[in-house]
Design a protein around this motif. Structure first.
Motif, mmCIF file in Angstrom:
data_model
loop_
_atom_site.group_PDB
_atom_site.id
_atom_site.type_symbol
_atom_site.label_atom_id
_atom_site.label_comp_id
_atom_site.label_asym_id
_atom_site.label_seq_id
_atom_site.Cartn_x
_atom_site.Cartn_y
_atom_site.Cartn_z
ATOM 1 N N PHE A 145 58.926 12.553 46.420
ATOM 2 C CA PHE A 145 59.313 13.263 47.532
ATOM 3 C C PHE A 145 60.792 13.427 47.893
ATOM 4 O O PHE A 145 61.402 14.558 48.139
ATOM 5 C CB PHE A 145 58.645 13.119 48.811
ATOM 6 N N ALA A 146 61.590 12.342 47.546
ATOM 7 C CA ALA A 146 62.868 12.514 47.670
ATOM 8 C C ALA A 146 63.370 13.283 46.568
ATOM 9 O O ALA A 146 64.598 13.904 46.748
ATOM 10 C CB ALA A 146 63.480 11.049 47.633
ATOM 11 N N ASP A 147 62.872 13.255 45.279
ATOM 12 C CA ASP A 147 63.493 13.861 44.155
ATOM 13 C C ASP A 147 63.027 15.156 43.795
ATOM 14 O O ASP A 147 63.871 16.075 43.391
ATOM 15 C CB ASP A 147 62.991 13.050 42.969
ATOM 16 N N ILE A 148 61.802 15.709 44.291
ATOM 17 C CA ILE A 148 61.305 17.166 44.059
ATOM 18 C C ILE A 148 61.942 17.976 44.824
ATOM 19 O O ILE A 148 61.610 17.776 46.182
ATOM 20 C CB ILE A 148 59.975 17.008 43.834
ATOM 21 N N THR A 149 62.276 19.196 44.625
ATOM 22 C CA THR A 149 62.441 20.068 45.446
ATOM 23 C C THR A 149 61.496 21.235 45.477
ATOM 24 O O THR A 149 60.821 21.358 44.651
ATOM 25 C CB THR A 149 63.801 20.652 45.239
ATOM 26 N N LYS A 150 61.462 22.314 46.629
ATOM 27 C CA LYS A 150 60.511 23.327 46.465
ATOM 28 C C LYS A 150 60.769 24.471 45.266
ATOM 29 O O LYS A 150 59.782 25.030 45.039
ATOM 30 C CB LYS A 150 60.766 24.084 47.879
ATOM 31 N N ASP A 151 61.852 24.324 44.569
ATOM 32 C CA ASP A 151 62.444 25.232 43.729
ATOM 33 C C ASP A 151 61.603 24.708 42.305
ATOM 34 O O ASP A 151 61.659 25.165 41.117
ATOM 35 C CB ASP A 151 63.706 25.382 43.346
ATOM 36 N N ASP A 152 61.082 23.648 42.389
ATOM 37 C CA ASP A 152 60.593 22.743 41.136
ATOM 38 C C ASP A 152 59.017 22.909 40.796
ATOM 39 O O ASP A 152 58.786 22.909 39.679
ATOM 40 C CB ASP A 152 60.693 21.415 41.258
ATOM 41 N N PHE A 153 58.384 23.610 41.767
ATOM 42 C CA PHE A 153 57.023 23.655 41.404
ATOM 43 C C PHE A 153 56.356 25.049 42.242
ATOM 44 O O PHE A 153 56.990 25.352 43.361
ATOM 45 C CB PHE A 153 56.434 22.386 42.027
ATOM 46 N N ASN A 154 55.422 25.363 41.973
ATOM 47 C CA ASN A 154 54.540 26.147 43.010
ATOM 48 C C ASN A 154 53.428 25.857 43.688
ATOM 49 O O ASN A 154 52.844 24.686 43.302
ATOM 50 C CB ASN A 154 53.922 27.223 41.830
ATOM 51 N N GLY A 155 52.892 26.263 44.592
ATOM 52 C CA GLY A 155 51.900 25.957 45.482
ATOM 53 C C GLY A 155 52.280 24.992 46.484
ATOM 54 O O GLY A 155 53.317 25.077 47.115
ATOM 55 N N THR A 156 51.381 24.150 46.784
ATOM 56 C CA THR A 156 51.653 23.093 48.012
ATOM 57 C C THR A 156 51.427 21.738 47.330
ATOM 58 O O THR A 156 50.444 21.529 46.761
ATOM 59 C CB THR A 156 50.928 23.436 49.060
ATOM 60 N N LEU A 157 52.576 20.759 47.628
ATOM 61 C CA LEU A 157 52.189 19.551 46.981
ATOM 62 C C LEU A 157 51.927 18.689 48.747
ATOM 63 O O LEU A 157 52.848 18.781 49.394
ATOM 64 C CB LEU A 157 53.642 19.239 46.517
ATOM 65 N N TYR A 158 50.937 17.767 48.450
ATOM 66 C CA TYR A 158 50.446 16.914 49.659
ATOM 67 C C TYR A 158 50.836 15.553 49.012
ATOM 68 O O TYR A 158 50.212 15.139 47.843
ATOM 69 C CB TYR A 158 49.164 17.122 50.031
ATOM 70 N N GLY A 159 51.633 14.678 49.737
ATOM 71 C CA GLY A 159 51.697 13.301 49.408
ATOM 72 C C GLY A 159 50.956 12.391 50.538
ATOM 73 O O GLY A 159 51.238 12.564 51.737
ATOM 74 N N VAL A 160 49.972 12.081 50.123
ATOM 75 C CA VAL A 160 48.956 11.236 50.906
ATOM 76 C C VAL A 160 48.981 9.712 50.869
ATOM 77 O O VAL A 160 48.924 9.202 49.503
ATOM 78 C CB VAL A 160 47.596 11.636 50.536
ATOM 79 N N VAL A 161 49.066 9.184 51.766
ATOM 80 C CA VAL A 161 49.032 7.435 52.076
ATOM 81 C C VAL A 161 47.857 7.188 52.641
ATOM 82 O O VAL A 161 47.751 7.570 53.886
ATOM 83 C CB VAL A 161 50.377 6.931 52.520
#
Length: 362
Positions: free
Chosen positions: A189-205
């Motif tokens: 999450f610290a590395d990836i930006t919104k311009d790197d991917f499409n859709g929605t990314l969920y980081g779940v713990v």
């Protein structure tokens, strides 16, 4: 990335988060995700959901890791100040006597061991069962123990330092399972930006993985992703007491591991990696040059949160990527940080491709 993951792992493994009492770990991770996520929520059981929107509309990808660790719990406090305890998760009896522990996260204790001078011959070669074990916190009465703030239900963790081996890429400590997965997810999450991917990314713990994959079921029914990747750890088979060819062909330092099938018996499989997700893992392993160790554990006692994720929300296509580690479920779990770096590289490449694949079965 190696030093970032090592630093994050050092901080995470220093925390106590036995199943059902993961608050300190979840609070740390909430702070870690918040600067980089569009939103961070923690549900009523402690599952953390960090959300990040991509540049265009697309599928919902959930990448998860569990926050909890194995440990023990205070069962009763004796009149003379000793403590009986239960296990939480798969804690082997053979690990118990003579170990340093922390009770309630901050009270030091010792799991007692009978002096060798007094042991009978039959005691010397016998694993002492948990019902015969006790914890000494240096108290002389029940009231003295209670004055420390200790009560029934308090979690107990092994005390274990963060030890770098002679080869400093090899690290031994407690709760590598699965704080390394949490570290990878936080750094993603610290590395990836919104311009790197499409859709929605969920980081779940998720919480309570070690006692039945409970949090994964709760949170998957809440998020309802289109597909998911589970990050966890995997036992190694490259030590003298295991046959790495016939039992477990997993080796330290050879890259992340993908358990394609796992379960308790061959008739009752816990999880099967979805064929389309396996294709995606294959493609990105080739693209990034990351060697993936593929393995099956049908009939072995191993599974991950993927089991409950796959069956939630009417079925979620899921894949599993793990960091190999030796001496699993012990205070001296050993990993090669390079395997974690390679897993990070692979999962980041996969996340950036969200929306580029048809995840349907046919």
């Amino acid at each position: 990335m190696k030093e970032r993951l090592k630093k994050r792992l050092r901080e995470l493994t220093a925390l106590a988060g036995v199943s059902g009492a993961e608050q300190v770990v979840v609070a740390y991770l909430k702070d870690a995700f918040s600067p980089y996520a569009d939103s961070v929520e923690v549900d009523s059981w402690g599952n953390l959901i960090a959300t990040k929107k991509g540049k265009h509309e697309g599928p919902k990808l959930m990448i998860s890791a569990h926050s909890d660790e194995i440990g023990m719990v205070v069962k009763s406090i004796h009149g003379d100040g000793f403590i009986s305890f239960d296990r939480v998760g798969e804690v082997s009896d053979i690990l118990l006597p003579g170990r340093k522990v922390m009770v309630g996260g901050h009270i030091p204790g010792i799991i007692g061991i009978k002096a060798g001078h007094l042991q009978k011959e039959e005691e010397k070669g016998r694993a002492k069962p948990i019902r015969e074990c006790y914890i000494d916190v240096g108290a002389y009465s029940k009231s003295e123990v209670e004055s420390m703030g200790i009560k029934v239900g308090d979690r107990i963790v092994f005390q274990s330092d963060f030890m770098e081996m002679y080869n400093k890429d090899l690290i031994s400590t407690k709760s590598v399972d699965n704080r390394i997965g949490c570290a990878i997810l936080a750094e993603l999450f610290a590395d990836i930006t919104k311009d790197d991917f499409n859709g929605t990314l969920y980081g779940v713990v998720s919480v309570q993985e070690e006692i039945g994959l409970r949090g994964a079921w709760m949170v998957s029914n809440s998020v309802q992703p289109d597909w998911a990747i589970v990050l966890d750890t995997m036992p190694c088979g490259d030590t003298p007491d295991v046959n790495p060819e016939s039992e477990l062909p997993v080796r330290l330092g050879k890259g992340p591991v993908c358990p394609l099938i796992d379960g308790v018996t061959s008739a009752f499989i816990s999880n099967v990696v979805h064929p389309k997700v396996r294709d995606i893992i294959d493609e990105h392993a080739q693209k990034t040059g990351v060697n993936v160790q593929y393995v099956t554990l049908s009939g072995e006692f191993y599974t991950t949160d993927a089991t409950n994720i796959s069956m939630a929300a009417m079925g979620i296509p899921v894949g599993v990527l793990t960091v190999p580690r030796r001496y699993s479920h012990s205070p001296v779990e050993l990993l090669d940080i390079n395997d974690a770096v390679k897993l990070f590289t692979l999962v980041e490449s996969i996340a950036k491709s969200n929306g580029a694949y048809d995840i349907s079965f046919l």
